[in-house]
Write a protein that holds these residues in place. Sequence first.
Motif, PDB file in Angstrom:
ATOM      1  N   ALA A   4       1.058  -1.250   0.040  1.00 23.01           N
ATOM      2  CA  ALA A   4       0.184  -0.254   0.291  1.00 23.01           C
ATOM      3  C   ALA A   4       0.978   1.624   0.184  1.00 23.01           C
ATOM      4  N   GLY A   5       2.267   1.076   1.268  1.00 23.67           N
ATOM      5  CA  GLY A   5       2.709   2.242   1.141  1.00 23.67           C
ATOM      6  C   GLY A   5       3.532   2.952  -0.552  1.00 23.67           C
ATOM      7  N   GLU A   6       4.222   1.642  -1.328  1.00 17.10           N
ATOM      8  CA  GLU A   6       4.236   1.921  -2.906  1.00 17.10           C
ATOM      9  C   GLU A   6       3.485   2.451  -3.430  1.00 17.10           C
ATOM     10  N   LEU A   7       2.008   1.628  -3.190  1.00 17.75           N
ATOM     11  CA  LEU A   7       0.830   2.505  -4.192  1.00 17.75           C
ATOM     12  C   LEU A   7       0.512   3.766  -3.991  1.00 17.75           C
ATOM     13  N   MET A   8       0.890   4.280  -2.509  1.00 15.25           N
ATOM     14  CA  MET A   8       0.397   5.497  -2.944  1.00 15.25           C
ATOM     15  C   MET A   8       1.474   6.326  -2.836  1.00 15.25           C
ATOM     16  N   ALA A   9       2.195   6.449  -2.489  1.00 15.54           N
ATOM     17  CA  ALA A   9       3.787   6.592  -3.090  1.00 15.54           C
ATOM     18  C   ALA A   9       3.492   6.802  -4.967  1.00 15.54           C
ATOM     19  N   GLN A  10       3.045   6.180  -5.933  1.00 15.91           N
ATOM     20  CA  GLN A  10       2.782   5.720  -6.940  1.00 15.91           C
ATOM     21  C   GLN A  10       1.988   7.079  -7.307  1.00 15.91           C
ATOM     22  N   GLY A  19     -21.158   0.324  -6.268  1.00 16.90           N
ATOM     23  CA  GLY A  19     -20.878   1.745  -6.420  1.00 16.90           C
ATOM     24  C   GLY A  19     -20.172   1.605  -4.181  1.00 16.90           C
ATOM     25  N   ILE A  20     -20.530   3.124  -4.196  1.00 16.15           N
ATOM     26  CA  ILE A  20     -19.611   2.982  -2.736  1.00 16.15           C
ATOM     27  C   ILE A  20     -20.840   4.082  -2.177  1.00 16.15           C
ATOM     28  N   LEU A  21     -21.056   4.064  -0.373  1.00 20.83           N
ATOM     29  CA  LEU A  21     -21.981   4.186   0.268  1.00 20.83           C
ATOM     30  C   LEU A  21     -21.269   5.913   0.499  1.00 20.83           C
ATOM     31  N   PRO A  22     -21.561   6.618   0.937  1.00 23.06           N
ATOM     32  CA  PRO A  22     -20.887   7.620   1.694  1.00 23.06           C
ATOM     33  C   PRO A  22     -19.905   6.954   2.786  1.00 23.06           C
ATOM     34  N   LEU A  23     -18.808   8.566   2.359  1.00 27.79           N
ATOM     35  CA  LEU A  23     -17.675   7.656   3.295  1.00 27.79           C
ATOM     36  C   LEU A  23     -17.702   8.374   4.898  1.00 27.79           C
ATOM     37  N   LYS A  24     -17.563   7.630   5.567  1.00 27.53           N
ATOM     38  CA  LYS A  24     -17.285   8.478   7.074  1.00 27.53           C
ATOM     39  C   LYS A  24     -15.986   8.498   6.954  1.00 27.53           C
ATOM     40  N   PRO A  25     -15.982   9.908   8.261  1.00 31.08           N
ATOM     41  CA  PRO A  25     -15.612  10.706   8.777  1.00 31.08           C
ATOM     42  C   PRO A  25     -14.125   9.139   9.462  1.00 31.08           C
ATOM     43  N   GLY A  26     -12.824   9.771   9.138  1.00 28.77           N
ATOM     44  CA  GLY A  26     -11.559   8.918   9.999  1.00 28.77           C
ATOM     45  C   GLY A  26     -10.000   9.375  10.023  1.00 28.77           C
ATOM     46  N   ILE A  27      -9.124   9.044  10.170  1.00 23.23           N
ATOM     47  CA  ILE A  27      -8.096   9.343  10.002  1.00 23.23           C
ATOM     48  C   ILE A  27      -7.087   7.744   9.586  1.00 23.23           C
ATOM     49  N   HIS A  28      -6.831   8.016   8.184  1.00 21.02           N
ATOM     50  CA  HIS A  28      -5.815   6.448   8.859  1.00 21.02           C
ATOM     51  C   HIS A  28      -4.839   7.109   8.348  1.00 21.02           C
ATOM     52  N   PRO A  29      -3.582   6.230   9.073  1.00 23.03           N
ATOM     53  CA  PRO A  29      -1.906   6.157   9.036  1.00 23.03           C
ATOM     54  C   PRO A  29      -1.760   6.361   8.281  1.00 23.03           C
ATOM     55  N   LEU A  30      -2.015   6.144   6.465  1.00 23.14           N
ATOM     56  CA  LEU A  30      -1.534   6.036   5.265  1.00 23.14           C
ATOM     57  C   LEU A  30      -1.638   7.391   4.059  1.00 23.14           C
ATOM     58  N   THR A  31      -3.591   7.836   4.687  1.00 21.09           N
ATOM     59  CA  THR A  31      -3.781   8.337   3.623  1.00 21.09           C
ATOM     60  C   THR A  31      -4.774   9.350   4.332  1.00 21.09           C
ATOM     61  N   GLY A  32      -4.464   9.377   5.793  1.00 22.99           N
ATOM     62  CA  GLY A  32      -5.182  10.612   6.596  1.00 22.99           C
ATOM     63  C   GLY A  32      -6.605  10.602   6.119  1.00 22.99           C
ATOM     64  N   ALA A  33      -7.013  12.049   5.847  1.00 24.67           N
ATOM     65  CA  ALA A  33      -8.625  10.945   6.131  1.00 24.67           C
ATOM     66  C   ALA A  33      -9.080  11.123   4.623  1.00 24.67           C
ATOM     67  N   PHE A  34      -8.344  10.659   4.049  1.00 31.12           N
ATOM     68  CA  PHE A  34      -9.535  10.032   2.618  1.00 31.12           C
ATOM     69  C   PHE A  34      -8.930   8.759   2.209  1.00 31.12           C
ATOM     70  N   ARG A  35      -9.937   7.913   0.913  1.00 28.97           N
ATOM     71  CA  ARG A  35     -10.075   6.971   0.520  1.00 28.97           C
ATOM     72  C   ARG A  35      -9.410   6.950  -0.543  1.00 28.97           C
ATOM     73  N   PHE A  36      -7.968   5.547  -0.840  1.00 27.99           N
ATOM     74  CA  PHE A  36      -8.452   5.705  -2.366  1.00 27.99           C
ATOM     75  C   PHE A  36      -8.404   5.094  -2.984  1.00 27.99           C
ATOM     76  N   GLY A  52      -6.563   3.002   2.067  1.00 28.63           N
ATOM     77  CA  GLY A  52      -6.820   3.725   3.055  1.00 28.63           C
ATOM     78  C   GLY A  52      -7.995   3.667   4.063  1.00 28.63           C
ATOM     79  N   LEU A  53      -8.721   4.540   4.233  1.00 31.92           N
ATOM     80  CA  LEU A  53      -9.964   4.664   5.518  1.00 31.92           C
ATOM     81  C   LEU A  53     -10.630   3.393   4.389  1.00 31.92           C
ATOM     82  N   PRO A  54     -11.574   2.558   5.160  1.00 29.96           N
ATOM     83  CA  PRO A  54     -12.752   1.807   5.012  1.00 29.96           C
ATOM     84  C   PRO A  54     -14.279   2.237   4.460  1.00 29.96           C
ATOM     85  N   ALA A  55     -14.935   1.852   3.404  1.00 31.43           N
ATOM     86  CA  ALA A  55     -16.143   2.269   2.392  1.00 31.43           C
ATOM     87  C   ALA A  55     -17.102   1.369   2.611  1.00 31.43           C
TER      88      ALA A  55
END
Length: 213
Positions: free
Chosen positions: A30-36, A188-205, A149-152
């Motif tokens: 995941a870290g490598e993917l997010m760097a890309q 589809g994806i339901l509305p993302l719930k707020p949170g903080i992920h160690p790798l992506t912060g407040a986001f899901r990718f 990142g964040l779960p969905a």
Amino acid sequence: MLDLFAEDAPWQEPLTEGAVILRRRARDMAGELMAQVGQIAAQNPFEHRITPGGHRMSVAMTNCGDLGWSTDSRGYQYSDQDEASGQRWPAMPASFRNLATTCAAEAGFSGFHPDACLINRYEPGAKLTLHQDKDERDLRQPIVSVSLGLPAVFLFGGFERSDACQRVLLEQGDVVVWGGSSRLRYHGILPLKPGIHPLTGAFRFNLTFRRAR
């Protein structure tokens, strides 16, 4: 090498015929993917596209590969460049391509060679309404979707928008592959719930690989 006997090792979770979740499959990279993703976004920044109906999408997106998917007042389309900037899409990293090809094969779809990767960025409240992926020329090719990142909550339905949907929690590193008889199922994806992920912060990718042409 994956340790298949480890307590947190990846495993396969069938959804329906032609569709499977490869749990934790991409977690270790995941870290490598997010760097890309960061390098791609530096070349082609995330943007909230406008749908043909004039609505601003809550999901921000960019692309990489030979082709990119976008939407505007003219409709949904693949093209070899970002119409907004006139620049070609960034190249697809080898790590992206290898992951997609390998995951497709593990799900029973050998010979998948993606030429497009749509990268979606979700912030709290962002969602993806039920839709079919049907803008690709060869619908025999599967879709490979990687969560970071964040779960969905992923919705996986039938062949009509009104059909009942499975609701499945997707977490970092989960890879969903669908094709064959499930290729045109609504999802589809339901509305993302707020949170903080160690790798992506407040986001899901989400990385979605397709064979567009």
